[in-house]
Scaffold this motif. Structure first.
Motif, short mmCIF file in Angstrom:
data_model
loop_
_atom_site.label_atom_id
_atom_site.label_comp_id
_atom_site.label_asym_id
_atom_site.label_seq_id
_atom_site.Cartn_x
_atom_site.Cartn_y
_atom_site.Cartn_z
N LYS A 56 15.31 -45.45 82.92
CA LYS A 56 16.13 -46.65 83.08
C LYS A 56 15.46 -47.88 82.47
CE LYS A 56 16.37 -46.33 87.59
NZ LYS A 56 15.56 -45.08 87.76
N THR A 57 14.18 -48.06 82.77
CA THR A 57 13.46 -49.23 82.24
C THR A 57 13.31 -49.14 80.73
OG1 THR A 57 12.26 -49.56 84.32
CG2 THR A 57 11.30 -50.54 82.35
N CYS A 58 13.05 -47.93 80.23
CA CYS A 58 12.93 -47.76 78.77
C CYS A 58 14.26 -48.04 78.07
CB CYS A 58 12.44 -46.34 78.45
SG CYS A 58 10.73 -46.05 78.91
N ILE A 59 15.35 -47.71 78.71
CA ILE A 59 16.68 -48.02 78.16
C ILE A 59 16.86 -49.54 78.09
CG2 ILE A 59 19.14 -48.02 78.77
CD1 ILE A 59 18.78 -45.07 79.59
N CYS A 60 16.47 -50.24 79.15
CA CYS A 60 16.54 -51.71 79.14
C CYS A 60 15.69 -52.27 78.01
CB CYS A 60 16.05 -52.27 80.47
SG CYS A 60 17.19 -52.07 81.83
N TYR A 61 14.48 -51.76 77.87
CA TYR A 61 13.58 -52.24 76.83
C TYR A 61 14.17 -52.01 75.44
CZ TYR A 61 9.50 -53.39 79.72
OH TYR A 61 8.63 -53.98 80.59
N ALA A 62 14.75 -50.83 75.24
CA ALA A 62 15.35 -50.52 73.94
C ALA A 62 16.50 -51.47 73.64
CB ALA A 62 15.83 -49.07 73.92
#
Length: 199
Positions: free
Chosen positions: A24-30
């Protein structure tokens, strides 16, 4: 650029849910254009990010993204963002079948609180070879639960922008409808409080 695009007049909130370690956090970062995190960092409670997004109509809107914790002990805190939200994303890991099996539980909790809110399903980590969830299973779930679906890779930043544009578009189209539901829920809460006081 139009005045509307220079000065967004709408603000929407999107909450992201799913089990721990689905990305989830990596998706936000991307989505935000930040560097991909190779190491896993667990979100504690809720983290808010702000952005602007062009929806399908061409309008630019302000976007608040609520990145929530997947761990059970933070569940009540995670759902604090839901009543402020106009749309939701539920994420599962294509290489971890249990995270997919938990999607229905997340959906139940979301729809018990906000039955009319639009929801998008993200199947993350499609850059990895050891896929454990079949397309047939995903199609069946999406048809049953009326979900829009996007396969994503946070590492390669694939499918994420398209997913955010779609859920943000649906959230904007739904503005006002959820406000009515929020008002009804608040009214019920107040009525219940009055009943308790009378007892």
């Amino acid at each position: 650029m139009s005045e509307q695009q220079e000065n967004p007049t709408k603000t929407i909130s999107i909450s992201i849910y799913g089990e721990s370690d689905v990305g989830k956090t990596c998706i936000c970062y991307a989505f935000l254009g930040l560097e991909f995190l190779d190491e896993h960092l667990s979100t504690v409670g809720i983290e808010k990010n702000n952005a602007e997004i062009k929806i399908e109509s061409g309008e630019i809107v302000k976007l608040k993204i609520w990145d929530t914790a997947g761990q059970e002990r933070f569940r009540s805190i995670s759902f604090n963002s839901l009543r402020k939200s106009n749309g939701c994303i539920v994420v599962f890991d294509l290489t971890e079948k249990p995270s997919f099996e938990k999607v229905t539980e997340w959906l139940k909790q979301i729809r018990d609180k906000m039955p009319k809110i639009p929801v998008a399903l993200f199947g993350n980590k499609n850059d990895l070879p050891n896929r454990k969830v079949t397309q047939e299973e995903i199609d069946e779930l999406c048809e049953r639960e009326k979900l829009i679906y996007f396969e994503t890779s946070a590492k390669e930043n694939k499918g994420i922008k398209e997913g955010f544009v779609k859920i943000s578009t649906l959230a904007c189209e739904n503005l006002g409808k959820e406000d009515t539901v929020r008002g009804e829920n608040l009214k019920k809460d107040n009525q219940n409080k009055k009943k308790k006081k009378c007892c």
